[in-house]
Design a protein around this motif. Structure first.
Motif, PDB file in Angstrom:
ATOM      1  N   ARG A   1     -16.451  16.588 -20.680  1.00  0.00           N
ATOM      2  CA  ARG A   1     -16.039  16.768 -19.283  1.00  0.00           C
ATOM      3  C   ARG A   1     -14.984  17.864 -19.152  1.00  0.00           C
ATOM      4  O   ARG A   1     -13.953  17.717 -18.480  1.00  0.00           O
ATOM      5  N   VAL A   2     -15.243  18.998 -19.798  1.00  0.00           N
ATOM      6  CA  VAL A   2     -14.319  20.129 -19.802  1.00  0.00           C
ATOM      7  C   VAL A   2     -14.140  20.668 -18.383  1.00  0.00           C
ATOM      8  O   VAL A   2     -15.108  20.796 -17.624  1.00  0.00           O
ATOM      9  N   THR A   3     -12.888  21.000 -18.021  1.00  0.00           N
ATOM     10  CA  THR A   3     -12.607  21.511 -16.679  1.00  0.00           C
ATOM     11  C   THR A   3     -12.172  22.979 -16.671  1.00  0.00           C
ATOM     12  O   THR A   3     -12.285  23.650 -15.642  1.00  0.00           O
ATOM     13  N   ILE A   4     -11.639  23.478 -17.801  1.00  0.00           N
ATOM     14  CA  ILE A   4     -11.163  24.854 -17.845  1.00  0.00           C
ATOM     15  C   ILE A   4     -11.447  25.453 -19.215  1.00  0.00           C
ATOM     16  O   ILE A   4     -11.334  24.761 -20.236  1.00  0.00           O
ATOM     17  N   TRP A   5     -11.830  26.739 -19.222  1.00  0.00           N
ATOM     18  CA  TRP A   5     -12.190  27.402 -20.483  1.00  0.00           C
ATOM     19  C   TRP A   5     -11.736  28.851 -20.434  1.00  0.00           C
ATOM     20  O   TRP A   5     -12.046  29.583 -19.508  1.00  0.00           O
ATOM     21  N   LYS A   6     -10.993  29.260 -21.451  1.00  0.00           N
ATOM     22  CA  LYS A   6     -10.651  30.671 -21.663  1.00  0.00           C
ATOM     23  C   LYS A   6     -11.385  31.127 -22.912  1.00  0.00           C
ATOM     24  O   LYS A   6     -11.028  30.743 -24.028  1.00  0.00           O
ATOM     25  N   GLY A   7     -12.421  31.936 -22.742  1.00  0.00           N
ATOM     26  CA  GLY A   7     -13.260  32.320 -23.870  1.00  0.00           C
ATOM     27  C   GLY A   7     -13.445  33.820 -23.967  1.00  0.00           C
ATOM     28  O   GLY A   7     -13.186  34.563 -23.011  1.00  0.00           O
ATOM     29  N   ILE A   8     -13.898  34.273 -25.115  1.00  0.00           N
ATOM     30  CA  ILE A   8     -14.169  35.698 -25.279  1.00  0.00           C
ATOM     31  C   ILE A   8     -15.421  36.057 -24.489  1.00  0.00           C
ATOM     32  O   ILE A   8     -16.353  35.263 -24.365  1.00  0.00           O
ATOM     33  N   SER A   9     -15.436  37.268 -23.967  1.00  0.00           N
ATOM     34  CA  SER A   9     -16.529  37.700 -23.097  1.00  0.00           C
ATOM     35  C   SER A   9     -17.883  37.637 -23.797  1.00  0.00           C
ATOM     36  O   SER A   9     -18.896  37.282 -23.182  1.00  0.00           O
ATOM     37  N   SER A  10     -17.924  37.996 -25.079  1.00  0.00           N
ATOM     38  CA  SER A  10     -19.211  38.015 -25.779  1.00  0.00           C
ATOM     39  C   SER A  10     -19.821  36.629 -25.886  1.00  0.00           C
ATOM     40  O   SER A  10     -21.045  36.485 -25.908  1.00  0.00           O
TER      41      SER A  10
END
Length: 527
Positions: free
Chosen positions: A253-262
């Motif tokens: 139930r993830v609400t926020i994600w900071k991920g690499i563009s690739s």
């Protein structure tokens, strides 16, 4: 005001002792357990004379234990130095020789691998959570029971804003990794801004996909700790299987994600995005490299009710330095997504080669200033002086500016737009890589007389391509084996070309434009 991480983050831990602080989908640790375990580890470190100003290396597989390991180090007053457990021994050796840690905290398999590598500068203290090592007279070993039996230290460390919180090692053009020093004040300012700007609350569940030795993990770990939210650690294998990664987000139930563009690009290309997927995820931050507008369009069309942010920031500036809320779907696949405006407290300016301000719309090198700027490079005053520069602009007071090496221009709407690099540094999968470090490793392999490395575009994703010349240049397997002994996996070239000679410009420099043409010709020939 002097601030350290425990002063800023203690409240949610004591207020929500039963709340889950971190989970990997198999095992969870509550804030109460985090408080207890980190306090005991700190006590053991203090008993071993680890304290303020010291550095402690952390080498552990991706698990919830990482959080209480770094918190225990912070509680003892020391700074943590994450090591990549998958890195080759040569890279471990360079980092350990440079940072001279007073202790090493890790799991059994990681510690055994480091010991087997025969590092000459190993600290005399090895702490292995959930494992047992035999004391050989040189090493003090502790398992989980030893740590929990150790005395607890007071809950507030004695560090100030100027003390180091952690050191992250990035690629160096000379072949030696450089240690970026980040202070307590840097992290406190960054995370306080991020929590406010992205409305992170106790109820949030933050997805963690970044490796711990990568600066993107600062957001994942400390935003969760600041607010009492839950960090959901995705196993590294999930990033290779888009459907499984989306399934993990849904299950947790993830609400926020900071991920690499690739990684967003791969998820889009896998064709698994669609209405009804990842329903709880509502804030998506992407950065580390440019995300093609075509992929962003697909994401925003599939999830019109989610919020998207393009974020930018080098390791030397702690985390995010500029950000751009993407409020409308890009108008076409050729549209460039701005990197936005400076975060609260940060400043950005474009300068030319003479460090004079450029006109609006003119490309210049991006310089950054503000509370996010780190303390420079460990044991490297010359490199620090060359990158962290005191400047007085427009007759104002002198302040330190970090020259990023990135080229950008300022749009009429006040947003910065990234253009590219001015040197031979590239970003692959979000990792900042000095091509010179790979070239140095290639030159160290017997039989290689000349080598050059470029980043070539492959369907919107950058990949490393190496060109080699010499008697031993034809043995690709031997060359790659030699590179694996010296470089981490993300720095290994995906393609290797043997050449009779490297093309050169009129002044004798390697013609990298000609190398790009060779790659394109090879692709066209093979379809």
């Amino acid at each position: 005001m002097d601030r350290n991480l425990l002063q800023d983050y203690l409240e949610p831990w004591s207020a929500y002792p039963e709340r889950v602080a971190v989970t990997d989908g198999r095992r969870a640790i509550t804030y109460g357990e985090l408080m207890e375990s980190s306090s005991r580890l700190a006590g053991l470190l203090v008993e071993c004379n680890v304290g303020r100003g010291d550095r402690v290396a952390v080498c552990t597989r991706r698990s919830p234990d990482y959080l209480w390991a770094i918190l225990g180090i912070i509680r003892a007053g020391a700074a943590y130095v994450p090591l990549d457990p998958k890195a080759p021994p040569e890279r471990w050796r360079k980092i350990v020789d440079d940072c001279a840690p007073s202790a090493l905290v890790g799991d059994l398999s990681s510690i055994q691998a480091i010991m087997a590598a025969g590092l000459t500068a190993l600290p005399k203290i090895l702490l292995a959570p959930r494992s047992k090592l035999h004391d050989d007279g040189m090493v003090v070993a502790a398992d989980l029971e030893d740590i929990l039996a150790a005395p607890a230290v007071p809950p507030v460390c004695g560090n100030t804003s100027e003390d180091l919180a952690y050191i992250l090692y990035t690629s160096g053009s000379t072949g030696v990794p450089k240690g970026v020093m980040i202070t307590h004040g840097n992290v406190c300012n960054y995370i306080s801004w991020a929590v406010e700007s992205f409305a992170i609350r106790t109820e949030d569940r933050i997805l963690g996909t970044a490796p711990f030795h990568f600066d993107m993990s600062t957001f994942d770990v400390w935003c969760a700790l600041k607010t009492g939210a839950t960090l959901c650690l995705a196993d590294e294998s999930l990033t290779l299987f888009p459907e499984r990664l989306l399934g993990f987000m849904e299950a947790e139930r993830v609400t926020i994600w900071k991920g690499i563009s690739s990684l967003l690009l791969y998820l889009e290309r896998a064709g698994c995005l669609g209405p009804g997927r990842i329903p709880t995820l509502n804030r998506i931050l992407f950065g580390g490299e440019a995300l093609p507008a075509r992929s962003l369009i697909r994401w925003m069309d599939s999830f019109p009710n989610k919020f998207f942010y393009n974020v930018y920031g080098p390791t030397e500036a702690t985390g995010i330095s500029l950000y751009y809320p993407v409020e409308t779907v890009p108008g076409g696949p050729g549209e460039r997504i701005p990197i936005g405006r400076p975060c609260k407290g940060m400043k950005a300016i474009l300068l030319d080669e003479k460090q004079m301000a450029v006109r609006e719309g003119t490309t210049g090198e991006l310089y950054l200033a503000g509370p996010g700027l780190g303390a420079g490079y460990l044991n490297d005053p010359d490199r620090t002086a060359g990158s962290f520069i005191p400047l007085s602009l427009d007759g104002g007071s002198t302040e330190t500016w970090y020259r990023t090496g990135d080229l950008a221009f300022l749009r009429p709407d006040g947003n910065f737009e990234f253009v590219g690099r001015k040197d031979h540094q590239v970003k692959i999968m979000g990792y900042r890589i000095e091509l010179g470090e790979i070239e140095q490793a290639l030159h160290a392999i017997e039989g290689i007389r000349e080598a050059a490395v470029i980043a070539a575009d492959r369907d919107g994703v950058a990949e490393l391509v190496a060109f080699v010349h010499g008697d031993g240049a034809g043995d690709a397997a031997r060359i790659l084996s030699g590179l694996r002994d010296r470089l981490p996996g993300y720095m290994l070239p995906r393609r290797l070309f043997q050449t009779d000679s490297l093309p050169r410009c009129g002044r004798g420099k390697i013609d990298r434009t000609a190398l790009q043409r060779l790659v394109m010709e090879a692709r066209n020939a093979t379809g």
